[in-house]
Design a protein around this motif. Sequence first.
Motif, PDB file in Angstrom:
ATOM      1  N   ARG A 130      28.528  40.353  35.179  1.00 54.00           N
ATOM      2  CA  ARG A 130      29.139  41.630  34.781  1.00 54.00           C
ATOM      3  C   ARG A 130      29.788  42.314  35.975  1.00 54.00           C
ATOM      4  O   ARG A 130      30.935  42.764  35.924  1.00 54.00           O
ATOM      5  N   GLU A 131      29.052  42.383  37.091  1.00 48.14           N
ATOM      6  CA  GLU A 131      29.565  43.107  38.254  1.00 48.14           C
ATOM      7  C   GLU A 131      30.731  42.365  38.915  1.00 48.14           C
ATOM      8  O   GLU A 131      31.614  42.983  39.487  1.00 48.14           O
ATOM      9  N   LEU A 132      30.722  41.044  38.826  1.00 49.47           N
ATOM     10  CA  LEU A 132      31.849  40.270  39.377  1.00 49.47           C
ATOM     11  C   LEU A 132      33.061  40.307  38.456  1.00 49.47           C
ATOM     12  O   LEU A 132      34.134  39.854  38.815  1.00 49.47           O
ATOM     13  N   ARG A 133      32.861  40.819  37.254  1.00 48.76           N
ATOM     14  CA  ARG A 133      33.911  40.859  36.225  1.00 48.76           C
ATOM     15  C   ARG A 133      34.336  39.440  35.816  1.00 48.76           C
ATOM     16  O   ARG A 133      35.527  39.158  35.672  1.00 48.76           O
ATOM     17  N   LEU A 134      33.368  38.541  35.661  1.00 53.64           N
ATOM     18  CA  LEU A 134      33.689  37.185  35.226  1.00 53.64           C
ATOM     19  C   LEU A 134      34.208  37.243  33.792  1.00 53.64           C
ATOM     20  O   LEU A 134      33.497  37.687  32.893  1.00 53.64           O
ATOM     21  N   GLU A 135      35.436  36.804  33.606  1.00 55.92           N
ATOM     22  CA  GLU A 135      36.057  36.947  32.292  1.00 55.92           C
ATOM     23  C   GLU A 135      35.591  35.857  31.333  1.00 55.92           C
ATOM     24  O   GLU A 135      35.643  34.675  31.658  1.00 55.92           O
ATOM     25  N   GLY A 136      35.150  36.287  30.169  1.00 54.68           N
ATOM     26  CA  GLY A 136      34.724  35.352  29.147  1.00 54.68           C
ATOM     27  C   GLY A 136      33.353  34.739  29.396  1.00 54.68           C
ATOM     28  O   GLY A 136      32.974  33.760  28.764  1.00 54.68           O
TER      29      GLY A 136
END
Lengths: 304, 410
Positions: A79-85
């Motif tokens: 979530r914090e890394l903004r991993l998409e999908g």
Amino acid sequence: MQALVVAAHGSHLNPDASDPTYAHADAIRETGAFDEVREAFWKEEPHFREVIRTLESEEVFVVPLFISEGYFTEQVIPRELRLEGWDPEQWDSDGTSATEVTLSVGDANKTVHYCGPVGTHDAMTDVIVGRAERVTEDPDVGEGFGLAVVGHGTERNENSAKAIEYHTDRIRERDRFDEVQALFMDEEPEVDDVTDFFESEDVVVVPLFVADGYHTQEDIPEDMGLTDDFRLGWDVPAAVDGHRIWYAGAVGTEDLMADVVLERAADAGAELGDAIEIVRAGAGGSVTEPADVDGTAGTTKTGD
Amino acid sequence: MADATDSSDPVDALLATVDDGDVAFDGLRLEPVADGDDGRFALETPTLDRSTFGRSELRDVLETVEEYVTNWYYWQGDVGGEGTARRAFLRWCERAPVVGEAVTAPSAETTLEANRTARETANGTAPETTAEADQSLQVPQRQDALRDGIDREWGQLCITARFVDVDEPDGVRVYDLWHVDDADSDVADLEVYDDPRTAREIATTDEDGRYRPLKTAPTLPSGWAFTGLSGDELVETVGSVYPATIANWHRERLGELDVDHWLETAERQTGIYDVVDELPRDAVEWMADACCVDSQCLRRREWEYEEGDELDVDGGDGPFPCREPCSLVVAAARKWAILESETERTYELELTTSEFNQLGELIDAVAEGRTDEIREADLGDGANRYRARYLRAKRFDDDGLEARKRPEEY
């Protein structure tokens, strides 16, 4: 260009919590295998949230310096890394078999290889055994010895115990130690009763923790009866109920952990050259020696 | 990084580069002229009108505008990294035109030139002129300034960019770094380091040896210096002292800073931090006042309560932005979210006027972090230790401050 991010918990209260993270990252830097090596934290800086943007490399390998698959590796870090999908299902893991997922991130034009935690990698088994060798100062330790692998354990996340049991089973299969047993702080079988689980007089106790801190330097030594007061330290080995307990302290401080980080990145496709050989050859100690038992190391409770 | 230059001689490197196409950088323009096959080139600088030369004479002419050539060589060869935060920061360090920055304007012509350079640096993005007062320097001005060293401040860091060779500058810069409080100190009186990793240890504790969980707190200890760092080493060192500040500063300059306001960050939290989005609007204001003002953190707060709902508290004046509530603020917010769920009550207690005022002085002294400064025998200060102990002896019972709740049934 390729970059490595070592993702760790860190602490708002205890500066020692991140020592192993920096030490392993430095060891990897020395190999020159990555164009960039960066530490990132939940409780320190750079935060997981802002680490990717500090990199120039297009290809980023993120290795969580965590023991088990669970809340941090499945929810917080992605979530914090903004991993998409991202979806934990993509790891297709039985609880200890996560390897890697390749994703993009929401705040930079980069490819992120999100790896499984160090704690569940097969190479971790060797680190545990290496830790036992160091604390006993015997490279052949095994015969006549019991080995306890200690985990936090939590009823909320079964994977927490799975990682401990996974390595316990693997070490047992090697038939090196007379007895091998997984023990926990928060569930049965409990580390408090360590001597109940062993017939061997000598028992090496290796906590599967990333860093020394409240649990490994206060709770566990007192719970096992090594000392009445952690501030007074304890002997290695310490006599408890007719056994000699060789308490090793957090396995995560072992130099060889850098090797596990590299193995994770290699499994995810990082080009490492001879970095693994360099790290293995250089691993001859630990961030904190297991015999460092004057009670001054890592005595502050870490925050969540 | 030496993508622009394979040659170690700047003039050779420039000639090799222009064979592949136009060079336009920091006021230097050199381009092949397509008028026959005799290899003529057009050269132009702010001080040299556009003229064309054959290859053989070009080398001599380039010697006369050497500062432009070595400047080009340093940035395109040594630094490289077109479009990166690293490069933008190093240019800021010597007041070179950076994307998004106004340029000193000796004449309209050079402003156009610098703006053109800025556009090129941004890969075609038009520069956004900021209101910032620090104006950029052109190559000849920088050439002079880099001999003496150009100083810039980044939080509590003072950075000096200077030429390695002051007498005959070859374009190569090095960077010195120390605490702003040591700006007037003799380097001989400071601990001098050259390994960027040492900065990590320096930034871990304050002057009193206490852990600094917030890297941008204004509590960086002084007494040290890094000298002769390369550009990469400088960026690494600054990154250890103030992580991610360069990246966010750069994004802000490009108009691309991705701000997450309080509510977005709070609602994203899970686990033990799931409660933080219950913190009342007023409490968020008090929290920003407590944690995020310049006296507590050098980042300039750009996040608000939510889009279109700004906090009244001043965001600060720091050079680098704060794009979302940090982990320390989130952890603190959890505490306050829990505390704010309590019901307010009325307490009745006996205090003299001075004792009532003393409570205020005590809170103020702790909040300002000045308890260590209060002298042992300064009984005039309400936060003096003896005064506090006296008040406790007089007004405390076994449960703390003696008071009656109103109404009593609560």
